[in-house]
Design a protein around this motif. Structure first.
Motif, mmCIF file in Angstrom:
data_model
loop_
_atom_site.group_PDB
_atom_site.id
_atom_site.type_symbol
_atom_site.label_atom_id
_atom_site.label_comp_id
_atom_site.label_asym_id
_atom_site.label_seq_id
_atom_site.Cartn_x
_atom_site.Cartn_y
_atom_site.Cartn_z
ATOM 1 N N THR A 193 0.880 -1.153 0.000
ATOM 2 C CA THR A 193 0.000 0.000 0.000
ATOM 3 C C THR A 193 0.921 1.206 0.000
ATOM 4 O O THR A 193 1.985 1.196 0.621
ATOM 5 C CB THR A 193 -0.983 -0.018 1.196
ATOM 6 N N ALA A 194 0.562 2.227 -0.774
ATOM 7 C CA ALA A 194 1.363 3.443 -0.841
ATOM 8 C C ALA A 194 0.609 4.548 -0.126
ATOM 9 O O ALA A 194 -0.582 4.748 -0.356
ATOM 10 C CB ALA A 194 1.630 3.827 -2.292
ATOM 11 N N VAL A 195 1.300 5.215 0.794
ATOM 12 C CA VAL A 195 0.709 6.325 1.545
ATOM 13 C C VAL A 195 1.700 7.481 1.508
ATOM 14 O O VAL A 195 2.880 7.295 1.849
ATOM 15 C CB VAL A 195 0.415 5.920 3.009
ATOM 16 N N ASN A 196 1.243 8.643 1.080
ATOM 17 C CA ASN A 196 2.126 9.820 1.047
ATOM 18 C C ASN A 196 3.458 9.555 0.350
ATOM 19 O O ASN A 196 4.512 9.909 0.863
ATOM 20 C CB ASN A 196 2.403 10.308 2.473
ATOM 21 N N GLY A 197 3.397 8.896 -0.795
ATOM 22 C CA GLY A 197 4.612 8.709 -1.589
ATOM 23 C C GLY A 197 5.508 7.565 -1.160
ATOM 24 O O GLY A 197 6.556 7.352 -1.765
ATOM 25 N N GLU A 198 5.118 6.849 -0.105
ATOM 26 C CA GLU A 198 5.945 5.714 0.332
ATOM 27 C C GLU A 198 5.171 4.408 0.244
ATOM 28 O O GLU A 198 4.047 4.314 0.731
ATOM 29 C CB GLU A 198 6.428 5.938 1.776
ATOM 30 N N ARG A 199 5.803 3.419 -0.371
ATOM 31 C CA ARG A 199 5.183 2.093 -0.419
ATOM 32 C C ARG A 199 5.629 1.285 0.788
ATOM 33 O O ARG A 199 6.784 1.334 1.164
ATOM 34 C CB ARG A 199 5.633 1.341 -1.667
ATOM 35 N N THR A 200 4.689 0.546 1.362
ATOM 36 C CA THR A 200 5.088 -0.411 2.378
ATOM 37 C C THR A 200 4.641 -1.796 1.947
ATOM 38 O O THR A 200 3.514 -1.975 1.478
ATOM 39 C CB THR A 200 4.551 -0.040 3.776
ATOM 40 N N LEU A 201 5.554 -2.755 2.027
ATOM 41 C CA LEU A 201 5.220 -4.132 1.679
ATOM 42 C C LEU A 201 4.563 -4.765 2.883
ATOM 43 O O LEU A 201 4.987 -4.541 4.024
ATOM 44 C CB LEU A 201 6.486 -4.901 1.294
ATOM 45 N N MET A 202 3.511 -5.539 2.636
ATOM 46 C CA MET A 202 2.703 -6.043 3.750
ATOM 47 C C MET A 202 2.808 -7.560 3.902
ATOM 48 O O MET A 202 2.746 -8.297 2.927
ATOM 49 C CB MET A 202 1.257 -5.627 3.554
ATOM 50 N N SER A 203 2.951 -7.975 5.152
ATOM 51 C CA SER A 203 3.015 -9.405 5.494
ATOM 52 C C SER A 203 1.926 -9.729 6.509
ATOM 53 O O SER A 203 1.444 -8.822 7.197
ATOM 54 C CB SER A 203 4.373 -9.737 6.107
ATOM 55 N N PRO A 204 1.561 -11.008 6.640
ATOM 56 C CA PRO A 204 0.501 -11.379 7.582
ATOM 57 C C PRO A 204 0.771 -10.846 8.996
ATOM 58 O O PRO A 204 1.900 -10.929 9.485
ATOM 59 C CB PRO A 204 0.527 -12.909 7.557
ATOM 60 N N GLY A 205 -0.245 -10.271 9.605
ATOM 61 C CA GLY A 205 -0.127 -9.734 10.963
ATOM 62 C C GLY A 205 0.347 -8.298 11.020
ATOM 63 O O GLY A 205 0.332 -7.686 12.083
#
Ligand code: GTQ
Length: 359
Positions: A136-148
């Motif tokens: 998910t990208a928020v304010n120009g930064e992507r974060t990779l998501m893992s369970p939990g």
């Protein structure tokens, strides 16, 4: 006479006056002037205890997942804007609510898909349930998501989601949509392009704000936490280390709340979030609170008794406890529960109450 705990009489602090023909004529007349007698509705408006439309309920993931995958064949993330099955409380059909004040849903993003960029005045959280590596990208930064992982989208921030992994990604969305509805304060805007530009490196905000430090000249620009992703490996490690001390809260086991490192409040202005560990065979003492709470099972297996009904759970199931319902948990294995509620809202307004039954 024995009164049912839910009877009008038990819940009220006064008796509703009788309607005489003379009074009835008067009530009819004043209605035409936009007036209503308080004494006829007092008991509905002001109750001894919270009286909620919200029912306790559990959504089994093994039933939900195939239905969500079916939606994946019916509609694209792009066409849907967000391909989400709303977890709608059976006590409030067609309301888009899981509790009176909160919305929850399960969102599916298939490999290669994009959910287009937009922003809104609602706050959103994501709790990753299935799949690994979508962003998910928020304010120009992507974060990779893992369970939990617990991921936040603060109010009025651009956000888009994408899945460059090779497996479907499913997370629970929690939003304060009903709160914004209540205040008639909803605004939303499309970005105009599918994705917002990526201007910051993945992991930047966690490095800057997620190590119990802040950049030396940090200036606060918004209420929400500057951390977007609270990764599960860190939360799990914290509760795992606490576990060794072997000190358990009778109502909660080991329970931590996610905070905004700037002020120690909740990560977002309207939604509180928690993670808790319950050891095998630990039967919690009854607990009730005014914040109706949504639980997502991360690890383990067991059941909870909510307002007298039993709900058996396994990983990825979602269940909800209404305001002031008595809740006990009964893990049959060591279990981890994520939960969220409007507690921070109520605390700011000075109306939050809780009652422990651990004496
Ligand atoms: O991902 O932005 O479940 O805007 C509902 C509304 C998710 C989102 C939802 C939304 C989103």
């Amino acid at each position: 006479r024995v009164l049912s705990p839910h009877s009008e009489k038990y819940m009220s602090i006064v008796d509703t006056p009788e309607v005489t023909p003379e009074r009835a004529r008067y009530y009819d007349r004043i209605r035409d002037h936009g007036l209503s007698p308080l004494w006829m509705v007092f008991n509905r408006l002001i109750t001894r205890e919270p009286k909620s439309q919200c029912h306790p309920h559990l959504w089994r993931y093994d039933i939900l997942k195939p239905l969500l995958m079916e939606a994946g064949e019916l509609i694209t993330a792009r066409e849907a804007e967000r391909r989400v099955l709303i977890l709608e409380n059976p006590g409030m059909p067609d309301s888009g609510r899981i509790t009176t004040s909160l919305y929850a849903g399960l969102q599916l993003v298939l490999p290669g898909e994009l959910a287009p960029a937009h922003r809104h005045s609602q706050s959103a959280l994501r709790f990753v349930v299935d799949g690994d590596g979508a962003y998910t990208a928020v304010n120009g930064e992507r974060t990779l998501m893992s369970p939990g992982d617990f991921v936040i989208t603060p109010p009025w921030t651009w956000h888009d989601h994408g899945n460059e992994s090779d497996a479907p990604m499913i997370w629970m969305d929690g939003l304060d949509i009903p709160v914004l509805q209540f205040f008639d304060a909803s605004f939303a805007e499309p970005y105009g392009e599918e994705e917002q530009p990526v201007t910051r490196k993945t992991g930047d905000s966690l490095a800057r704000y997620g190590a119990n430090m802040l950049p030396v000249d940090f200036e606060r620009t918004r209420l929400a936490s500057p951390i977007f992703n609270y990764p599960y490996d860190r939360s799990r490690e914290a509760i795992d280390r606490m576990r060794r001390q072997d000190e358990w809260d009778p109502c909660h086991g080991l329970k931590l709340r996610y905070i905004n490192p700037v002020d120690g409040d909740a990560a977002m202005p309207t939604i509180s979030a928690f993670i808790q560990l319950l050891p095998n065979g630990f039967n919690t003492a009854a607990y009730q609170s005014t914040d109706a709470t949504v639980f997502s099972v991360v690890e383990g297996r067991g059941y909870s008794i909510i307002a007298g009904d039993r709900f058996d759970w396994t990983p990825r199931d979602t269940f909800v406890a209404p305001s002031w319902a008595l809740v006990t948990h009964h893990p049959a294995e060591e279990s981890v529960l994520f939960s969220f509620s409007d507690r921070i809202c109520q605390q700011k307004l000075g109306i939050f109450r809780e009652q422990r039954h651990d004496a």
